[in-house]
Design an enzyme around this catalytic site. Structure first.
Site, short mmCIF file in Angstrom:
data_model
loop_
_atom_site.label_atom_id
_atom_site.label_comp_id
_atom_site.label_asym_id
_atom_site.label_seq_id
_atom_site.Cartn_x
_atom_site.Cartn_y
_atom_site.Cartn_z
N ASP A 195 -40.83 155.10 45.04
CA ASP A 195 -42.25 154.79 44.84
C ASP A 195 -42.67 153.39 45.27
OD1 ASP A 195 -40.98 153.41 42.84
OD2 ASP A 195 -42.04 154.37 41.17
N GLU A 200 -33.09 157.06 45.72
CA GLU A 200 -33.82 157.34 44.49
C GLU A 200 -33.60 158.74 43.92
OE1 GLU A 200 -35.88 153.73 46.08
OE2 GLU A 200 -34.89 155.48 46.93
N GLY A 222 -34.26 150.32 46.58
CA GLY A 222 -35.31 149.31 46.71
C GLY A 222 -35.11 148.39 47.90
N ASP A 269 -36.98 150.01 50.59
CA ASP A 269 -38.41 149.73 50.41
C ASP A 269 -38.76 148.38 51.04
OD1 ASP A 269 -39.26 151.98 48.73
OD2 ASP A 269 -38.08 151.09 47.13
N ILE A 285 -32.82 148.67 42.83
CA ILE A 285 -33.43 148.19 41.58
C ILE A 285 -32.36 148.03 40.52
CG2 ILE A 285 -34.06 150.45 40.64
CD1 ILE A 285 -36.82 149.00 39.92
#
Length: 278
Positions: A159, A151, A128, A131, A72
């Site tokens: 998340d 993270e 991310g 993810d 991110i």
């Protein structure tokens, strides 16, 4: 090599005009494909356009530049913090929850997309990026790719799907160790863990290997590949009994297709089948 709709953070390319394999590139190489606000709004739109396109059978998700995804965008993280600072903790918390759910939905778009998505990973795949790849259907990488469930190093509980999807891919024990340590691991270890199906010696070999697998899947009945993806995803959350019931219902609607007749005829006649578009 045809390029499709214009996006700020992505590029859709059809490398071979006769092929039903389309490429979705993460396309911010100067920022190592960090995930920005624009990415989270564009990614589900791009996937939906590919899903709705009758000429697309398989999607390859890859990245421009040296790295697949650096995670991110830190500017986005800062803006999230600042946007949701408010005197009313309840209101700011509710607003932040909605923002997170919207970002989660952008990644879940990979599973919502009916067509199979193959992740082609080189360089860094961080935070991310993990993810994203855990929501893809098949993953391949170069041997010198590296990964990190990053993270906790940013004081965050991951998340956007890693903690939900990674355990069913690599097993709970491996997933919690990777998530709590945030350690970096190689493409070779990713293969040992089962995070990726195959590794390749170079980016060039990765591109060729992914293309061969994508073309092989794209040559099959799209009705069958869509059904296989849908049933596997649904069965992940069901008992065996419930999963069998679900696939019986699915096949009662789709089994008696022209594709089935064509597959049988082609086998008997020893020729390549020609399947329907959706």
């Amino acid at each position: 090599m045809a390029s499709m709709e214009k996006y700020k953070t992505l590029e859709i390319v059809q490398r071979n005009p006769n092929s039903p394999v389309f490429y979705l590139h993460l396309n911010l190489p100067s920022q190592f494909n960090a995930l920005s606000r624009d990415f989270f709004s564009e990614f589900p739109k791009a996937l939906d356009s590919l899903d709705q396109n009758p000429n697309v059978n398989v999607i390859v998700l890859s990245a421009a530049g040296k790295h697949f995804c650096s995670g991110i965008d830190l500017g986005s993280l800062n803006s999230i913090s600042e946007d949701h600072l408010s005197a009313d903790r309840g209101l700011s918390g509710e607003k932040l929850r909605r923002r997170i759910i919207s970002m989660q939905d952008s990644i879940t778009a990979l599973e919502r997309c009916r067509k199979p998505v193959i992740a082609s990973i080189h360089g860094a795949c961080i935070g991310g990026g993990v993810d994203i790849i855990t929501a893809c259907d098949i993953r391949f990488c170069t041997k010198d790719a590296f990964f990190s469930v990053k993270e906790v190093d940013l004081a965050i509980t991951a998340d956007l799907g890693t903690l939900q999807r990674l355990p069913s891919i690599v097993g709970y024990g491996h997933a919690i160790e990777l998530a709590l340590t945030a350690r970096r691991f190689s493409g070779m270890e990713a293969k040992e863990l089962g995070l990726v199906s195959r590794t390749f010696d170079s980016k060039h070999e990765l591109d060729q290997g992914v293309r061969d697998v994508a073309e092989a899947i794209a040559s099959k009945s799209l009705l069958a590949t869509i059904g296989t993806k849908a049933v596997l995803l649904k069965s992940r959350d069901l008992t065996v009994d419930q999963g069998l019931d679900y696939v019986a219902t699915w096949n009662s609607a789709t089994l008696l297709s022209n594709d089935l007749k064509e597959a049988v005829s082609a086998q008997i006649e020893k020729r390549k089948p020609v399947f329907s578009k959706l």
